[in-house]
Design a protein around this motif. Structure first.
Motif, PDB file in Angstrom:
ATOM      1  N   THR A  16       0.857  -1.189   0.000  1.00 38.42           N
ATOM      2  CA  THR A  16       0.000   0.000   0.000  1.00 38.42           C
ATOM      3  C   THR A  16       0.894   1.240   0.000  1.00 38.42           C
ATOM      4  O   THR A  16       2.095   1.137   0.243  1.00 38.42           O
ATOM      5  N   SER A  43     -13.474  -7.745  12.592  1.00 41.21           N
ATOM      6  CA  SER A  43     -13.238  -7.166  11.284  1.00 41.21           C
ATOM      7  C   SER A  43     -11.744  -6.859  11.107  1.00 41.21           C
ATOM      8  O   SER A  43     -11.107  -6.340  12.021  1.00 41.21           O
ATOM      9  N   GLY A  44     -11.204  -7.247   9.950  1.00 42.74           N
ATOM     10  CA  GLY A  44      -9.794  -6.958   9.673  1.00 42.74           C
ATOM     11  C   GLY A  44      -8.822  -8.015  10.167  1.00 42.74           C
ATOM     12  O   GLY A  44      -7.617  -7.891   9.977  1.00 42.74           O
ATOM     13  N   SER A  45      -9.323  -9.082  10.800  1.00 48.91           N
ATOM     14  CA  SER A  45      -8.413 -10.090  11.366  1.00 48.91           C
ATOM     15  C   SER A  45      -7.794 -10.983  10.295  1.00 48.91           C
ATOM     16  O   SER A  45      -6.811 -11.664  10.552  1.00 48.91           O
ATOM     17  N   GLY A  46      -8.390 -11.011   9.086  1.00 47.68           N
ATOM     18  CA  GLY A  46      -7.771 -11.765   7.994  1.00 47.68           C
ATOM     19  C   GLY A  46      -8.575 -12.960   7.518  1.00 47.68           C
ATOM     20  O   GLY A  46      -8.068 -13.786   6.759  1.00 47.68           O
ATOM     21  N   SER A  48     -11.241 -13.127   5.392  1.00 47.77           N
ATOM     22  CA  SER A  48     -11.489 -13.147   3.944  1.00 47.77           C
ATOM     23  C   SER A  48     -10.196 -13.345   3.164  1.00 47.77           C
ATOM     24  O   SER A  48     -10.179 -14.082   2.168  1.00 47.77           O
ATOM     25  N   SER A  59      -6.217  -9.602  -4.424  1.00 48.44           N
ATOM     26  CA  SER A  59      -6.074  -8.421  -5.283  1.00 48.44           C
ATOM     27  C   SER A  59      -4.642  -8.308  -5.806  1.00 48.44           C
ATOM     28  O   SER A  59      -3.730  -8.971  -5.324  1.00 48.44           O
ATOM     29  N   ASN A  61      -2.303  -6.168  -5.486  1.00 45.80           N
ATOM     30  CA  ASN A  61      -1.221  -5.728  -4.594  1.00 45.80           C
ATOM     31  C   ASN A  61      -0.877  -6.736  -3.498  1.00 45.80           C
ATOM     32  O   ASN A  61      -0.152  -6.426  -2.566  1.00 45.80           O
ATOM     33  N   LEU A 277      -1.457  -3.343  11.288  1.00 47.51           N
ATOM     34  CA  LEU A 277      -0.734  -4.422  10.619  1.00 47.51           C
ATOM     35  C   LEU A 277       0.377  -3.918   9.685  1.00 47.51           C
ATOM     36  O   LEU A 277       1.095  -4.704   9.090  1.00 47.51           O
TER      37      LEU A 277
END
Ligand SMILES: Nc1ncnc2c1ncn2[C@@H]1O[C@H](COP(=O)(O)OP(=O)(O)OP(=O)(O)O)[C@@H](O)[C@H]1O
Ligand SMILES: [Mg+2]
Length: 352
Positions: A16, A43-46, A48, A59, A61, A277
């Motif tokens: 990023t 949410s955001g823990s990984g 997905s 994606s 990147n 992270l």
């Protein structure tokens, strides 16, 4: 039972403008044939990213820095896009949170189910149509003959999710990944879709990875649970082990924040926020939020300690030299009530 999937020490970063996000920081697990594994975490823990990496749908990147994803022995990390196209949908299928985005608004439901069957299974038009009807009946869509000639906008949210599940099951996949399949639906419909997933688990011999941020839905759906925090699995065990003998303070927090069966409101929120992270802490990522933290938590990441053959947790509290700390009594009292209620539901509902 043999493993259909083995994920070994998976590490994934994202490039990023602010730097490298260390989204998955060493995840290992296996999935047995026919079992349902739930992955739970904030949410955001990984959650997905972990499952998208199995489908090789990350994606642009994203970088898989390390690790293996062995599907029936084949490493998907090293599998070409061309070969993945044969695996995706056919051997590993995925359903997403929002059923509308997975459906093509310009095609009838029949066509959307039949197309992959003709493509992947070499069925003729007649065979594919028959199988489409059978699948729509399997997922409990009323009036299936008539409704398969209709378009997605003619269906309610819950019905659309049933259709999406039918499409996912069309090619009889070895693995079905369900990424929060009920969060976009209202509560009653959620319960119906969860019930359907449970029924299907008995009817078709598919292994399921079920993602949710709600520990409450897990007990009824999964065989095993993996609790995820800041890109790592912090506790893995059977549903009973995680609910009635939890070891990680983060799991205690999740259990404490679960709505009770009587109320819909949640009682508790884990204080603090997950770590950044881009620059994860040196020690245990949960340490700043852990009221039981010790000095070592801020210095070294805990390994997975073995609790039983099926139960592991990454907390220094399980080190032989750590003080004996038990989960808060009020959580365990609630879990006992929960267990009794479930036991009652099971006996009342027979084989359900
Ligand atoms: N394309 C991306 N670029 C940069 N960072 C990303 C990208 N996709 C995911 N991440 C980061 O990876 C981490 C894990 O994201 P992921 O989507 O797996 O979370 P999740 O557990 O599924 O959360 P939720 O419950 O909100 O769906 C997050 O910190 C997120 O910001
Ligand atoms: Mg997600």
């Amino acid at each position: 039972m043999s493993n259909i999937l083995e994920v070994k020490d998976l590490k994934i970063t994202f490039d990023t403008y602010a730097g490298k996000v260390q989204a998955i920081r060493g995840v290992s697990f296996d999935l047995k044939k026919g079992e349902t594994l739930a992955i739970v975490g904030e949410s955001g823990s990984g959650k997905s990213v972990t499952t998208r990496s199995i489908m090789q749908l990350l994606s642009q990147n994203a970088n898989i820095e390390e690790g293996q994803i062995l599907f029936d022995g084949q490493d998907l990390v090293k599998t070409s896009e061309k070969e993945m196209q044969n695996i995706r949908g056919k051997k590993i299928a995925m359903i997403f949170q929002d059923p509308m985005t997975s459906l093509n608004p310009t095609m009838t439901i029949e066509k959307q189910i039949a197309e992959p069957l003709r493509l992947h299974q070499n069925m003729n038009k007649q065979q594919a149509a028959e199988r489409a009807l059978e699948l729509l009946k399997l997922v409990g869509l009323p009036d299936a003959e008539k409704r398969m000639k209709q378009y997605p906008h003619q269906f309610s949210g819950g019905q659309r999710q049933r259709v999406v599940i039918a499409i996912a099951l069309a090619c009889d996949p070895d693995i079905l990944i369900a990424d929060e399949p009920t969060t976009a639906l209202d509560v009653t419909i959620q319960a119906q879709i969860l019930e359907l997933m449970k029924e299907l688990q008995h009817k078709v011999n598919t292994s399921i990875i079920f993602i949710t941020h709600d520990l409450g839905v897990v007990a009824n759906v999964a065989d095993r649970v993996a609790v995820m925090y800041a890109g790592k699995f912090v506790e893995v065990g059977t549903v009973d082990e995680v609910f009635y003998n939890p070891q990680h303070p983060y799991t205690w927090g999740l259990l404490a924040s679960m709505p009770t069966l009587e109320t819909n409101g949640s009682l508790y929120a884990i204080p603090g926020t997950p770590p950044d992270l881009l620059d994860p802490p040196k020690g245990d990522a949960f340490a700043p939020r852990n009221e039981y933290r010790m000095k070592i938590d801020t210095e070294h990441q805990p390994p997975m300690f073995k609790v039983s053959d099926t139960h592991y947790a990454a907390t220094w509290l399980l080190h032989k030299d750590a003080p004996a700390i038990n989960p808060p009594a009020e959580i365990m009292a609630r879990q006992k009530v929960y267990k009794e209620k479930y036991a009652a539901l099971h006996t009342e509902g027979g084989a359900k």
